[in-house]
Design a protein around this motif. Structure first.
Motif, PDB file in Angstrom:
ATOM      1  N   ASP A  94       0.818  -1.213   0.000  1.00  0.00           N
ATOM      2  CA  ASP A  94       0.000   0.000   0.000  1.00  0.00           C
ATOM      3  C   ASP A  94       0.853   1.265   0.000  1.00  0.00           C
ATOM      4  OD1 ASP A  94      -2.131  -1.662   0.004  1.00  0.00           O
ATOM      5  OD2 ASP A  94      -2.917  -1.070   1.957  1.00  0.00           O
ATOM      6  N   ALA A  95       2.038   1.197   0.603  1.00  0.00           N
ATOM      7  CA  ALA A  95       2.904   2.370   0.656  1.00  0.00           C
ATOM      8  C   ALA A  95       3.721   2.543  -0.620  1.00  0.00           C
ATOM      9  CB  ALA A  95       3.838   2.267   1.860  1.00  0.00           C
ATOM     10  N   ALA A  96       3.756   1.515  -1.461  1.00  0.00           N
ATOM     11  CA  ALA A  96       4.544   1.586  -2.688  1.00  0.00           C
ATOM     12  C   ALA A  96       3.782   2.355  -3.762  1.00  0.00           C
ATOM     13  CB  ALA A  96       4.870   0.180  -3.183  1.00  0.00           C
ATOM     14  N   SER A  97       4.514   2.855  -4.741  1.00  0.00           N
ATOM     15  CA  SER A  97       3.869   3.518  -5.874  1.00  0.00           C
ATOM     16  C   SER A  97       3.149   2.472  -6.727  1.00  0.00           C
ATOM     17  CB  SER A  97       4.917   4.236  -6.725  1.00  0.00           C
ATOM     18  OG  SER A  97       5.745   3.296  -7.384  1.00  0.00           O
ATOM     19  N   PRO A  98       2.149   2.884  -7.512  1.00  0.00           N
ATOM     20  CA  PRO A  98       1.456   1.914  -8.379  1.00  0.00           C
ATOM     21  C   PRO A  98       2.412   1.117  -9.252  1.00  0.00           C
ATOM     22  CG  PRO A  98       0.246   3.974  -8.327  1.00  0.00           C
ATOM     23  CD  PRO A  98       1.532   4.218  -7.581  1.00  0.00           C
ATOM     24  N   HIS A  99       3.472   1.748  -9.736  1.00  0.00           N
ATOM     25  CA  HIS A  99       4.444   1.066 -10.583  1.00  0.00           C
ATOM     26  C   HIS A  99       5.144  -0.063  -9.834  1.00  0.00           C
ATOM     27  CE1 HIS A  99       7.450   0.648 -13.779  1.00  0.00           C
ATOM     28  NE2 HIS A  99       8.385   0.657 -12.844  1.00  0.00           N
ATOM     29  N   GLU A 100       5.347   0.096  -8.532  1.00  0.00           N
ATOM     30  CA  GLU A 100       6.087  -0.888  -7.745  1.00  0.00           C
ATOM     31  C   GLU A 100       5.200  -2.001  -7.197  1.00  0.00           C
ATOM     32  OE1 GLU A 100       7.556   1.947  -4.955  1.00  0.00           O
ATOM     33  OE2 GLU A 100       9.565   1.954  -5.837  1.00  0.00           O
ATOM     34  N   ARG A 101       3.901  -1.895  -7.380  1.00  0.00           N
ATOM     35  CA  ARG A 101       2.993  -2.907  -6.827  1.00  0.00           C
ATOM     36  C   ARG A 101       2.882  -4.099  -7.777  1.00  0.00           C
ATOM     37  NH1 ARG A 101      -1.800   1.305  -4.828  1.00  0.00           N
ATOM     38  NH2 ARG A 101      -0.433   2.510  -3.432  1.00  0.00           N
ATOM     39  N   ASN A 102       3.986  -4.779  -7.939  1.00  0.00           N
ATOM     40  CA  ASN A 102       4.066  -5.911  -8.858  1.00  0.00           C
ATOM     41  C   ASN A 102       5.000  -6.947  -8.253  1.00  0.00           C
ATOM     42  OD1 ASN A 102       5.736  -7.253 -11.242  1.00  0.00           O
ATOM     43  ND2 ASN A 102       3.690  -6.778 -12.014  1.00  0.00           N
ATOM     44  N   HIS A 103       4.541  -8.179  -8.191  1.00  0.00           N
ATOM     45  CA  HIS A 103       5.313  -9.220  -7.516  1.00  0.00           C
ATOM     46  C   HIS A 103       6.611  -9.529  -8.249  1.00  0.00           C
ATOM     47  CE1 HIS A 103       6.292 -13.187  -5.760  1.00  0.00           C
ATOM     48  NE2 HIS A 103       5.671 -12.716  -4.696  1.00  0.00           N
ATOM     49  N   ALA A 104       6.574  -9.636  -9.571  1.00  0.00           N
ATOM     50  CA  ALA A 104       7.786  -9.963 -10.324  1.00  0.00           C
ATOM     51  C   ALA A 104       8.808  -8.840 -10.229  1.00  0.00           C
ATOM     52  CB  ALA A 104       7.440 -10.239 -11.782  1.00  0.00           C
ATOM     53  N   ARG A 105       8.351  -7.601 -10.305  1.00  0.00           N
ATOM     54  CA  ARG A 105       9.277  -6.478 -10.192  1.00  0.00           C
ATOM     55  C   ARG A 105       9.943  -6.473  -8.813  1.00  0.00           C
ATOM     56  NH1 ARG A 105       6.121  -2.902 -12.093  1.00  0.00           N
ATOM     57  NH2 ARG A 105       7.046  -2.606 -14.159  1.00  0.00           N
ATOM     58  N   TRP A 106       9.163  -6.769  -7.776  1.00  0.00           N
ATOM     59  CA  TRP A 106       9.723  -6.826  -6.421  1.00  0.00           C
ATOM     60  C   TRP A 106      10.741  -7.961  -6.316  1.00  0.00           C
ATOM     61  CZ3 TRP A 106       8.268 -10.512  -2.323  1.00  0.00           C
ATOM     62  CH2 TRP A 106       8.891 -10.227  -1.101  1.00  0.00           C
ATOM     63  N   VAL A 107      10.404  -9.128  -6.829  1.00  0.00           N
ATOM     64  CA  VAL A 107      11.282 -10.298  -6.708  1.00  0.00           C
ATOM     65  C   VAL A 107      12.626 -10.053  -7.393  1.00  0.00           C
ATOM     66  CG1 VAL A 107      11.578 -12.680  -7.519  1.00  0.00           C
ATOM     67  CG2 VAL A 107       9.475 -12.015  -6.349  1.00  0.00           C
ATOM     68  N   PHE A 108      12.609  -9.432  -8.567  1.00  0.00           N
ATOM     69  CA  PHE A 108      13.853  -9.292  -9.331  1.00  0.00           C
ATOM     70  C   PHE A 108      14.623  -8.009  -9.035  1.00  0.00           C
ATOM     71  CE2 PHE A 108      11.990 -12.666 -11.904  1.00  0.00           C
ATOM     72  CZ  PHE A 108      13.107 -13.407 -12.242  1.00  0.00           C
ATOM     73  N   LEU A 109      13.933  -6.963  -8.623  1.00  0.00           N
ATOM     74  CA  LEU A 109      14.609  -5.671  -8.502  1.00  0.00           C
ATOM     75  C   LEU A 109      14.851  -5.218  -7.066  1.00  0.00           C
ATOM     76  CD1 LEU A 109      12.897  -3.664 -11.389  1.00  0.00           C
ATOM     77  CD2 LEU A 109      14.852  -5.225 -11.470  1.00  0.00           C
ATOM     78  N   ASP A 110      14.191  -5.812  -6.094  1.00  0.00           N
ATOM     79  CA  ASP A 110      14.367  -5.404  -4.701  1.00  0.00           C
ATOM     80  C   ASP A 110      15.267  -6.420  -3.994  1.00  0.00           C
ATOM     81  OD1 ASP A 110      14.215  -4.674  -2.048  1.00  0.00           O
ATOM     82  OD2 ASP A 110      12.084  -4.176  -2.134  1.00  0.00           O
ATOM     83  N   PRO A 111      16.451  -6.019  -3.542  1.00  0.00           N
ATOM     84  CA  PRO A 111      17.338  -6.968  -2.856  1.00  0.00           C
ATOM     85  C   PRO A 111      16.686  -7.617  -1.640  1.00  0.00           C
ATOM     86  CG  PRO A 111      18.510  -4.941  -3.399  1.00  0.00           C
ATOM     87  CD  PRO A 111      17.054  -4.677  -3.678  1.00  0.00           C
ATOM     88  N   ALA A 112      15.713  -6.937  -1.024  1.00  0.00           N
ATOM     89  CA  ALA A 112      15.055  -7.514   0.153  1.00  0.00           C
ATOM     90  C   ALA A 112      14.332  -8.803  -0.183  1.00  0.00           C
ATOM     91  CB  ALA A 112      14.078  -6.496   0.750  1.00  0.00           C
ATOM     92  N   ALA A 113      13.846  -8.923  -1.423  1.00  0.00           N
ATOM     93  CA  ALA A 113      13.128 -10.133  -1.813  1.00  0.00           C
ATOM     94  C   ALA A 113      14.046 -11.350  -1.810  1.00  0.00           C
ATOM     95  CB  ALA A 113      12.502  -9.954  -3.194  1.00  0.00           C
ATOM     96  N   ARG A 114      15.303 -11.154  -2.201  1.00  0.00           N
ATOM     97  CA  ARG A 114      16.254 -12.268  -2.183  1.00  0.00           C
ATOM     98  C   ARG A 114      16.515 -12.759  -0.760  1.00  0.00           C
ATOM     99  NH1 ARG A 114      19.458 -12.891  -6.969  1.00  0.00           N
ATOM    100  NH2 ARG A 114      18.873 -11.371  -8.572  1.00  0.00           N
ATOM    101  N   GLU A 115      16.430 -11.840   0.197  1.00  0.00           N
ATOM    102  CA  GLU A 115      16.589 -12.238   1.593  1.00  0.00           C
ATOM    103  C   GLU A 115      15.311 -12.850   2.147  1.00  0.00           C
ATOM    104  OE1 GLU A 115      19.436 -12.191   3.159  1.00  0.00           O
ATOM    105  OE2 GLU A 115      20.410 -11.343   1.379  1.00  0.00           O
TER     106      GLU A 115
END
Length: 281
Positions: A146-167
């Motif tokens: 909810d705090a993310a921008s509409p562009h960032e509200r995507n599971h694949a984008r989070w998984v590949f582009l956010d280092p936190a997802a790898r952790e």
């Protein structure tokens, strides 16, 4: 994402997986320049002429019958998801009869209330793996959608582009591959979706792993399974998930997470609930 090119590359990739012995053929005397079945071998086993199959693989015959596609799927030993994907790619007429892709994806109020009321993480993913609805537990386990921008509200984008997802994911590669395969399935259903094309292009440029896995042409529609998370506050927890396609919109999938009663994961989930509910969070 041209349908003809996707069909050609998908069929080539599936042929490459099948060795002659897998379908009862002798290796033959002629050396093979590439792995897998030859076109003429596949055509013979599927009961069609070589010329017909070549036209199909080259995208010159995109209104092939279900019977021919079923025969090709049988020879190539396609999974159910791969079979559906083959039909999507090879029958554009049937695909065009579907409702057109619209810019907005709306979750029904009743589904949103179910998501909010569910005691453990629950969320809805739409086309392109966009987050359409999340409850507080899902946002605490994954990230604050909810705090993310509409562009960032995507599971694949989070998984590949956010280092936190790898952790966050103990088996990140498996999760990432599943995301690629799910997007590839979407591409077969909606080849004219410009936002999907833009997302694939963005991820392919940003992640060599995404680009490599996209070229594999694997497809997947998730139904159920387990995931192991490493949460920075509550530690490790294993969840079972059910992925339910919503009947009013087959592009929307409801994910419901549960944990085994009495397990350490249930204790971690309870702690996550307490942490989520605490005003200081």
């Amino acid at each position: 994402m041209a349908a003809k090119e996707d069909l050609r590359e998908f069929l080539r990739s599936r042929r490459a997986r099948i060795e002659p012995a897998d379908v009862g053929l002798a290796p033959g005397d002629r050396p093979r320049r590439v792995p897998g079945l030859r076109r003429e071998e596949l055509a013979r086993l599927a009961g069609v002429s070589v010329d017909y199959y070549v036209r199909l693989e080259q995208g010159r015959d995109l209104n092939v019958s279900h019977g021919v596609l079923d025969a090709i799927a049988r020879v190539l030993q396609l999974s159910d998801d791969e079979h559906v994907h083959l039909v999507d790619l090879a029958q554009p007429t049937a695909r065009r009869r579907r409702a057109p892709v619209t810019k907005s994806q709306r979750v029904r109020p009743g589904v949103r209330m179910l998501v909010d009321a569910f005691p453990t993480p629950a969320f809805v993913l739409g086309r392109r793996l966009d987050f359409l609805a999340t409850n507080a537990m899902a946002r605490a386990l994954l990230f604050d959608v909810d705090a993310a921008s509409p562009h960032e509200r995507n599971h694949a984008r989070w998984v590949f582009l956010d280092p936190a997802a790898r952790e966050r994911y103990a088996d990140w590669e498996a999760i990432a591959r599943d995301n690629v395969a799910t997007l590839r399935m979407d591409a077969g259903r909606h080849p004219d979706d410009p936002e999907l094309a833009a997302l694939v292009g963005e991820l392919a440029l940003a992640s060599p792993q995404f680009a490599s896995w996209w070229a594999d042409h694997d497809v997947l529609r998730r139904r159920h399974g387990t995931k192991l998370y490493r949460h920075p506050v509550v530690g490790e927890l294993t969840v079972a998930y059910e992925a339910l396609t919503l009947p009013d919109d087959t592009d929307q999938t409801l994910f419901l997470y549960t944990v085994e009663p009495g397990s350490p994961s249930q204790q971690a989930m309870s702690l996550l609930g307490s942490w989520t509910a605490h005003p200081a969070r």
